[in-house]
Design an enzyme around this catalytic site. Structure first.
Site, PDB file in Angstrom:
ATOM      1  N   ARG A  72       0.602  -1.166  -0.430  1.00 39.57           N
ATOM      2  CA  ARG A  72      -0.057   0.000  -0.425  1.00 39.57           C
ATOM      3  C   ARG A  72       1.314   1.324   0.214  1.00 39.57           C
ATOM      4  O   ARG A  72       0.563   2.137  -0.429  1.00 39.57           O
ATOM      5  CB  ARG A  72      -1.039  -0.154   0.941  1.00 39.57           C
ATOM      6  CG  ARG A  72      -1.686   1.504   1.390  1.00 39.57           C
ATOM      7  CD  ARG A  72      -2.669   1.265   2.312  1.00 39.57           C
ATOM      8  NE  ARG A  72      -2.823   0.427   3.196  1.00 39.57           N
ATOM      9  CZ  ARG A  72      -1.548   0.423   4.897  1.00 39.57           C
ATOM     10  NH1 ARG A  72      -0.990   1.627   4.403  1.00 39.57           N
ATOM     11  NH2 ARG A  72      -2.235  -0.211   5.280  1.00 39.57           N
ATOM     12  N   TYR A 124     -16.970  17.661 -14.399  1.00 43.23           N
ATOM     13  CA  TYR A 124     -16.704  15.918 -14.651  1.00 43.23           C
ATOM     14  C   TYR A 124     -17.577  15.775 -13.512  1.00 43.23           C
ATOM     15  O   TYR A 124     -17.163  16.238 -12.273  1.00 43.23           O
ATOM     16  CB  TYR A 124     -15.188  15.042 -14.330  1.00 43.23           C
ATOM     17  CG  TYR A 124     -15.774  13.374 -14.398  1.00 43.23           C
ATOM     18  CD1 TYR A 124     -15.898  13.400 -15.564  1.00 43.23           C
ATOM     19  CD2 TYR A 124     -15.257  13.400 -13.165  1.00 43.23           C
ATOM     20  CE1 TYR A 124     -16.019  11.626 -15.809  1.00 43.23           C
ATOM     21  CE2 TYR A 124     -15.377  11.571 -13.307  1.00 43.23           C
ATOM     22  CZ  TYR A 124     -16.162  10.940 -14.890  1.00 43.23           C
ATOM     23  OH  TYR A 124     -16.600   9.546 -14.155  1.00 43.23           O
ATOM     24  N   ASP A 196      -7.510  19.345 -13.939  1.00 46.80           N
ATOM     25  CA  ASP A 196      -7.451  17.770 -14.334  1.00 46.80           C
ATOM     26  C   ASP A 196      -7.126  17.731 -15.783  1.00 46.80           C
ATOM     27  O   ASP A 196      -8.196  18.029 -17.121  1.00 46.80           O
ATOM     28  CB  ASP A 196      -9.210  17.429 -14.166  1.00 46.80           C
ATOM     29  CG  ASP A 196      -9.491  15.961 -14.601  1.00 46.80           C
ATOM     30  OD1 ASP A 196      -8.803  15.457 -15.381  1.00 46.80           O
ATOM     31  OD2 ASP A 196     -10.903  15.649 -13.786  1.00 46.80           O
ATOM     32  N   LYS A 221      -8.645   7.120 -19.215  1.00 54.30           N
ATOM     33  CA  LYS A 221      -8.723   7.241 -20.150  1.00 54.30           C
ATOM     34  C   LYS A 221      -7.289   7.031 -21.281  1.00 54.30           C
ATOM     35  O   LYS A 221      -7.441   6.092 -21.651  1.00 54.30           O
ATOM     36  CB  LYS A 221      -9.263   8.959 -20.339  1.00 54.30           C
ATOM     37  CG  LYS A 221     -10.414   8.626 -19.313  1.00 54.30           C
ATOM     38  CD  LYS A 221     -11.416   7.762 -19.095  1.00 54.30           C
ATOM     39  CE  LYS A 221     -12.284   8.525 -18.134  1.00 54.30           C
ATOM     40  NZ  LYS A 221     -12.819   9.148 -17.420  1.00 54.30           N
TER      41      LYS A 221
HETATM   42  C1  PLP Z   1     -13.313  10.031 -15.613  1.00 56.19           C
HETATM   43  C2  PLP Z   1     -12.696  10.371 -15.531  1.00 56.19           C
HETATM   44  C3  PLP Z   1     -12.449  10.900 -13.746  1.00 56.19           C
HETATM   45  C4  PLP Z   1     -12.687  10.166 -12.958  1.00 56.19           C
HETATM   46  O1  PLP Z   1     -11.945   9.019 -12.985  1.00 56.19           O
HETATM   47  P1  PLP Z   1     -11.557   7.896 -13.107  1.00 56.19           P
HETATM   48  O2  PLP Z   1     -11.002   7.235 -13.288  1.00 56.19           O
HETATM   49  O3  PLP Z   1     -13.401   7.140 -14.016  1.00 56.19           O
HETATM   50  O4  PLP Z   1     -11.987   7.377 -11.711  1.00 56.19           O
HETATM   51  C5  PLP Z   1     -12.199  12.279 -13.691  1.00 56.19           C
HETATM   52  N1  PLP Z   1     -11.758  13.640 -14.228  1.00 56.19           N
HETATM   53  C6  PLP Z   1     -11.879  13.647 -16.078  1.00 56.19           C
HETATM   54  C7  PLP Z   1     -12.386  14.164 -16.739  1.00 56.19           C
HETATM   55  C8  PLP Z   1     -12.724  11.964 -16.448  1.00 56.19           C
HETATM   56  O5  PLP Z   1     -12.745  11.885 -17.356  1.00 56.19           O
END
Ligand code: PLP
Length: 408
Positions: A72, A124, A196, A221
């Protein structure tokens, strides 16, 4: 922000390894994406970092570990990924998490009751939910504003504002936010600016170069890129912030397993190649959609007509693989259209090699009341696509024939 919750966990107050992979500091992105954080295994010569499927590590004597005690807290496959991601963002430090949400949660862990956060009004959906439905209960407060409007952001500042949370491009209208201007506004008040960077990826945009303090990613993504893993990351140049992220990473425990780290590492090796094709396909589809008689508008920052085009040209190296467009169609016709595609799969999420299509009004943004949704420009005919790396003519043929099926 609290001063008293600095790391004091003995598992974490000594840093087992130099985080930055300095060997590749002078290399170009394509070279770093393949090599940073990774060296052939000394014993076997294995060129790929092993998946260290181990929870614990044998010590040479009590308290004498070799940099790892418990997975962890740290795992060598995770370290390889963290160093790779830091190198891609041009940063000193990286931390990997079990999901993008876990990484965003970790930034919020820096705050304490009474603090205030400003975020974009089109962040998001999961971020909005985390802020409003989890952290408001911990007495943090949030203002959601149009972050393309500097004045609106300044007006939302309060003495207790500690964090400005920015996404760019945003979802689904692909608005472009000025990272440098927003970071300046945050820093005037000694607040942090976190970006982000999931939609752009470090191949197209490196927010730390524009003054941001922290970059957050959903590795699920483009960085993973193959729709087969969920993960998150935080990257920063600030050693104190990184240390606190490490403290929360270890204390909260939302860490990725080594197999997930391996998959993302495999993904980042081809990130430049994939992104080039995502961008090229998206540009061609945006132009063709723009000329289609049944399409009323196209939201793609690569088009001259996009209001964020000039800013995106400065801030990004290319315009990415995400876009939305409006059909001259009813909610039902649009639902029929997104169901009629063959190559484009009907699904939420984005950033994989395969093309995805969705209707925000009934899917990703269905929880927003209709009037509010329409006010925000999310019409019944709006469609969002994540353009994959298939042959662009197959993608175009698919969209054209689905429009014909749904609208004629
Ligand atoms: C998908 C996404 C998230 C969240 O990520 P997860 O891996 O699904 O927890 C946060 N910000 C953006 C812009 C996203 O597209």
């Amino acid at each position: 922000m609290s001063e008293h919750d600095t790391p004091d966990d003995e598992q974490n107050d000594e840093r087992p390894h130099e985080r930055r992979d300095a060997r590749h500091a002078d290399h170009r992105f394509e070279t770093k994406s393949i090599h940073a954080g990774q060296t052939p295994d000394e014993e076997t010569g294995a060129i790929m970092p092993p998946i260290f499927a181990t929870s614990t590590y044998v010590q040479d004597g009590p308290g004498e570990d070799r940099g790892y005690e418990y997975s962890r807290t740290g795992n060598p496959t995770r370290t390889a990924l963290e160093d790779n991601l830091a190198a891609l963002e041009g940063a000193e430090f990286g931390r990997a998490f079990a999901s993008g949400m876990a990484s965003i949660n970790t930034v919020l862990n820096l705050l304490e009751a009474g603090d205030h956060v400003i975020a974009g009004d089109d962040v998001y959906g999961g971020t909005h939910r985390l802020f409003r439905q989890v952290f408001e209960d911990y007495d943090l407060s949030f203002s959601f504003v149009d972050t393309t409007d500097d004045e609106a952001v300044r007006d939302a500042l309060r003495p207790e504002t500690e964090l400005l949370w920015v996404e760019t491009p945003t979802n689904p209208l692909m608005r472009i936010n000025d990272i440098e201007a927003l970071a300046d506004i945050a820093h005037d008040r000694d607040a942090l600016c976190a970006v982000d960077n999931t939609f752009a990826t470090p191949y197209l945009q490196r927010p730390l170069e524009h003054g941001a303090d922290v970059v957050s990613h959903s590795l699920t993504k483009y960085l993973g890129g193959h729709s087969d893993v969920v993960g998150g990351a935080l990257v920063t140049d600030d050693p104190d912030l990184d240390e606190r992220f490490g403290f929360y990473q270890n204390s909260v425990g939302a860490t990725p397993d080594p197999f997930a780290c391996f998959l993302v590492l495999r993904g980042t090796k081809t990130l430049p190649l994939r992104m080039d094709r995502h961008c090229e396909n998206a540009r061609i589809l945006a132009e063709r959609l723009d000329d289609h008689p049944d399409v009323s508008e196209v939201y793609y920052p690569g088009l001259d007509s996009h209001p964020g085009h000039d800013l995106a040209s400065e801030q990004m190296d290319d315009f990415g693989g995400m876009m939305s467009f409006g059909l001259d169609a009813t909610l039902d016709e649009t639902a029929e259209f997104v169901s009629a595609t063959d190559v484009f799969a009907l699904a939420e999420s984005l950033g994989g090699v395969e093309s995805l299509i969705e209707q925000p009004a009934t899917m990703t943004h269905a929880s927003i009341p209709r009037e509010e949704r329409l006010d925000a420009g999310l019409t019944d005919g709006l469609v969002r696509i994540s353009v994959g790396i298939e042959h662009v003519d197959d993608l175009w043929g698919d969209l054209e024939s689905a429009i014909e099926t749904a609208l004629d």
